[in-house]
Scaffold this motif. Structure first.
Motif, PDB file in Angstrom:
ATOM      1  N   ASP A 183       0.811  -1.225   0.000  1.00 39.88           N
ATOM      2  CA  ASP A 183       0.000   0.000   0.000  1.00 39.88           C
ATOM      3  C   ASP A 183       0.846   1.277   0.000  1.00 39.88           C
ATOM      4  OD1 ASP A 183      -2.283  -1.560  -0.005  1.00 39.88           O
ATOM      5  OD2 ASP A 183      -2.450  -1.565   2.181  1.00 39.88           O
ATOM      6  N   ARG A 184       2.033   1.193  -0.581  1.00 39.33           N
ATOM      7  CA  ARG A 184       2.874   2.384  -0.703  1.00 39.33           C
ATOM      8  C   ARG A 184       2.370   3.272  -1.835  1.00 39.33           C
ATOM      9  NH1 ARG A 184       7.780   3.211   1.597  1.00 39.33           N
ATOM     10  NH2 ARG A 184       8.639   1.540   2.886  1.00 39.33           N
ATOM     11  N   ARG A 185       2.151   4.520  -1.544  1.00 36.20           N
ATOM     12  CA  ARG A 185       1.730   5.460  -2.580  1.00 36.20           C
ATOM     13  C   ARG A 185       2.879   5.763  -3.532  1.00 36.20           C
ATOM     14  NH1 ARG A 185      -3.776   6.106  -3.105  1.00 36.20           N
ATOM     15  NH2 ARG A 185      -4.709   5.958  -1.028  1.00 36.20           N
ATOM     16  N   LYS A 186       4.071   5.894  -2.971  1.00 34.56           N
ATOM     17  CA  LYS A 186       5.263   6.141  -3.784  1.00 34.56           C
ATOM     18  C   LYS A 186       6.313   5.111  -3.398  1.00 34.56           C
ATOM     19  CE  LYS A 186       4.479  11.117  -4.344  1.00 34.56           C
ATOM     20  NZ  LYS A 186       5.042  12.477  -4.150  1.00 34.56           N
ATOM     21  N   PRO A 187       6.257   3.933  -4.018  1.00 36.66           N
ATOM     22  CA  PRO A 187       7.193   2.852  -3.671  1.00 36.66           C
ATOM     23  C   PRO A 187       8.642   3.257  -3.893  1.00 36.66           C
ATOM     24  CG  PRO A 187       5.395   2.056  -5.048  1.00 36.66           C
ATOM     25  CD  PRO A 187       5.331   3.553  -5.075  1.00 36.66           C
ATOM     26  N   ARG A 188       9.515   2.623  -3.166  1.00 38.45           N
ATOM     27  CA  ARG A 188      10.944   2.848  -3.347  1.00 38.45           C
ATOM     28  C   ARG A 188      11.379   2.362  -4.716  1.00 38.45           C
ATOM     29  NH1 ARG A 188      13.233   0.608   2.495  1.00 38.45           N
ATOM     30  NH2 ARG A 188      12.171   2.158   3.811  1.00 38.45           N
ATOM     31  N   GLU A 189      12.575   2.782  -5.114  1.00 42.48           N
ATOM     32  CA  GLU A 189      13.073   2.418  -6.441  1.00 42.48           C
ATOM     33  C   GLU A 189      13.202   0.901  -6.600  1.00 42.48           C
ATOM     34  OE1 GLU A 189      16.653   4.417  -7.250  1.00 42.48           O
ATOM     35  OE2 GLU A 189      15.792   6.424  -7.226  1.00 42.48           O
ATOM     36  N   GLY A 284      -3.538  -8.393 -14.589  1.00 45.41           N
ATOM     37  CA  GLY A 284      -4.547  -7.353 -14.510  1.00 45.41           C
ATOM     38  C   GLY A 284      -5.960  -7.864 -14.269  1.00 45.41           C
ATOM     39  N   THR A 285      -6.904  -6.910 -14.267  1.00 50.96           N
ATOM     40  CA  THR A 285      -8.288  -7.203 -13.925  1.00 50.96           C
ATOM     41  C   THR A 285      -9.229  -6.534 -14.906  1.00 50.96           C
ATOM     42  OG1 THR A 285      -7.660  -7.267 -11.584  1.00 50.96           O
ATOM     43  CG2 THR A 285      -9.998  -7.118 -12.080  1.00 50.96           C
ATOM     44  N   ALA A 286     -10.125  -7.305 -15.510  1.00 51.24           N
ATOM     45  CA  ALA A 286     -11.127  -6.757 -16.428  1.00 51.24           C
ATOM     46  C   ALA A 286     -12.367  -6.363 -15.635  1.00 51.24           C
ATOM     47  CB  ALA A 286     -11.491  -7.793 -17.486  1.00 51.24           C
ATOM     48  N   GLY A 287     -12.951  -5.235 -16.012  1.00 51.53           N
ATOM     49  CA  GLY A 287     -14.115  -4.725 -15.298  1.00 51.53           C
ATOM     50  C   GLY A 287     -13.745  -3.730 -14.221  1.00 51.53           C
ATOM     51  N   ALA A 288     -12.452  -3.358 -14.151  1.00 53.45           N
ATOM     52  CA  ALA A 288     -11.981  -2.414 -13.140  1.00 53.45           C
ATOM     53  C   ALA A 288     -11.516  -1.121 -13.793  1.00 53.45           C
ATOM     54  CB  ALA A 288     -10.835  -3.030 -12.339  1.00 53.45           C
ATOM     55  N   ARG A 289     -11.524  -0.058 -13.029  1.00 53.74           N
ATOM     56  CA  ARG A 289     -11.067   1.244 -13.532  1.00 53.74           C
ATOM     57  C   ARG A 289      -9.562   1.221 -13.764  1.00 53.74           C
ATOM     58  NH1 ARG A 289     -14.807   5.226 -13.232  1.00 53.74           N
ATOM     59  NH2 ARG A 289     -13.177   6.792 -13.552  1.00 53.74           N
ATOM     60  N   CYS A 290      -9.134   1.956 -14.781  1.00 56.39           N
ATOM     61  CA  CYS A 290      -7.707   2.053 -15.100  1.00 56.39           C
ATOM     62  C   CYS A 290      -7.066   3.298 -14.497  1.00 56.39           C
ATOM     63  CB  CYS A 290      -7.512   2.098 -16.616  1.00 56.39           C
ATOM     64  SG  CYS A 290      -7.917   0.565 -17.477  1.00 56.39           S
ATOM     65  N   ASP A 291      -7.883   4.261 -14.108  1.00 57.60           N
ATOM     66  CA  ASP A 291      -7.328   5.565 -13.721  1.00 57.60           C
ATOM     67  C   ASP A 291      -7.101   5.708 -12.222  1.00 57.60           C
ATOM     68  OD1 ASP A 291      -9.966   5.576 -13.025  1.00 57.60           O
ATOM     69  OD2 ASP A 291     -10.466   7.491 -13.952  1.00 57.60           O
ATOM     70  N   VAL A 292      -7.082   4.584 -11.498  1.00 60.73           N
ATOM     71  CA  VAL A 292      -6.764   4.614 -10.068  1.00 60.73           C
ATOM     72  C   VAL A 292      -5.593   3.673  -9.845  1.00 60.73           C
ATOM     73  CG1 VAL A 292      -7.627   4.340  -7.727  1.00 60.73           C
ATOM     74  CG2 VAL A 292      -9.210   4.988  -9.550  1.00 60.73           C
ATOM     75  N   GLY A 293      -4.496   4.178  -9.331  1.00 54.43           N
ATOM     76  CA  GLY A 293      -3.281   3.379  -9.219  1.00 54.43           C
ATOM     77  C   GLY A 293      -2.879   3.054  -7.802  1.00 54.43           C
ATOM     78  N   ASP A 294      -3.841   2.698  -6.959  1.00 52.30           N
ATOM     79  CA  ASP A 294      -3.516   2.413  -5.561  1.00 52.30           C
ATOM     80  C   ASP A 294      -3.369   0.928  -5.274  1.00 52.30           C
ATOM     81  OD1 ASP A 294      -6.114   1.593  -5.768  1.00 52.30           O
ATOM     82  OD2 ASP A 294      -6.936   2.983  -4.275  1.00 52.30           O
ATOM     83  N   GLY A 295      -3.423   0.099  -6.320  1.00 43.42           N
ATOM     84  CA  GLY A 295      -3.259  -1.335  -6.128  1.00 43.42           C
ATOM     85  C   GLY A 295      -4.552  -2.069  -5.841  1.00 43.42           C
TER      86      GLY A 295
END
Length: 338
Positions: A183-189, A284-295
């Motif tokens: 649940d990291r918003r900005k994961p490490r490198e 990936g997952t079909a039927g889900a939004r693409c514009d939310v990147g929180d995992g």
């Protein structure tokens, strides 16, 4: 007049209704069905309460979900009752009610024929491979099945944003990395948001409409030799099909298809059997939004706001039920529907 006499009289009167009148009532029932919202008829898996026409006494087809259609029967009976012979109002026989037809939410999709839950997690027969014993391979396959179940079937992971059913199964070193990046918003490198290894619906966005989850896929075994180690490589390729809805809103029911492609390497090191997850839940997952990147999985309901990433999607739509589709294309992809 006794209750028995009333019942006999009712049957006598209904038998007098001629064929033309019965046909008229049946046509009225069919018109009522045709007038129902099209999404109820076309998309039966939306879990709307489907009903069927039933015969009430000998009066022909009457739709149980429209009691007003019974008025025609009442009128016909009243006109045939001899003047002055109408009985005092007493409870009469109640027409048989129609039981709603329970339609599977997977109806109309390939998932209707998939096994349910863990029954779909078929594992190959364990045999000595890659320098490992049959017992070692059996242990690794059992752990693989447990990982699949935890990441894609466990309700705590699916609908409660949990992770422990899955993370406790990981090798200690992998577990440490997994939890550090969860649940990291900005994961490490050197990492990324490991929530993507799990199929977790975003909190308060979805609830199951059935206890059934459809599963289809396979697990393959092969020997490997890499980095001075020998052992067994386990590749998983499974589809998990969910029926979900917005909490408390049955009319929003839809299907979501998660494609879990993963790889595990198994070897012995210092006498210990090492089960090392290298990749997981990657398709990936079909039927889900693409514009939310929180995992998390955010279902794309019919009345959801427009998805900003959909407009950028390129290429022909893909079949979300295609087990062979492992193109690993980054970004949003169009599908032919779930």
């Amino acid at each position: 007049m006794s209750e028995h006499d009333i019942d006999r009289r009712f049957k006598e009167l209904t038998s007098q209704i001629d064929a033309e009148e019965r046909e008229r009532m049946a046509r009225a029932a069919r018109r009522e069905w045709a007038a129902h919202p099209r999404n109820r008829r076309r998309r039966r898996w939306r879990l709307t309460a489907l009903v069927t026409a039933v015969a009430v006494a000998a009066a022909g087809g009457v739709i149980a979900y429209r009691p007003d259609l019974l008025e025609g029967v009442v009128t016909a009976l009243s006109e045939r009752l001899e003047k002055g012979s109408r009985p005092a109002p007493v409870p009469g026989p109640v027409p048989e009610e129609t039981t709603p037809v329970k339609v599977s939410p997977f109806e109309g999709s390939p998932a209707i024929d998939y096994p349910e839950g863990v029954e779909g997690l078929a594992m190959p027969e364990a045999k000595a491979t890659g320098g490992l014993s049959e017992k070692d391979v059996a242990t690794a396959l059992k752990r693989t099945r447990e990982l699949l179940k935890a990441s894609n079937l466990d309700r705590r992971v699916l609908f409660e944003a949990g992770h422990k059913p899955f993370s406790r199964l990981l090798h200690p070193q992998i577990r440490e990395w997994f939890l550090k990046n969860l649940d990291r918003r900005k994961p490490r490198e050197d990492g990324f948001n490991t929530r993507y290894w799990l199929t977790s619906f975003a909190p308060e966005t979805a609830e199951p409409v059935t206890d059934v989850i459809k599963v289809h896929g396979r697990t393959k075994l092969s020997p490997f030799k890499s980095r001075g180690r020998t052992g067994v490589r386990i590749k998983v390729n499974y589809l998990f099909v969910y029926a979900v809805q917005r909490p408390g809103q049955p009319h929003t029911a839809m299907r979501v298809v998660a494609h879990n492609v993963g790889e595990i390497e198994v070897h012995r090191e210092n006498g210990e059997l090492v089960i090392w997850v290298r990749n997981w839940n990657s398709e990936g997952t079909a039927g889900a939004r693409c514009d939310v990147g929180d995992g998390f999985v955010h279902p794309s309901y019919e009345d959801s706001p427009a998805d900003r990433e959909v407009a950028k999607a390129t290429g022909a739509p893909v079949d979300p039920y295609d087990l062979e589709d492992e193109t690993r294309q980054e970004g949003c992809r169009l599908t032919t529907g779930t």
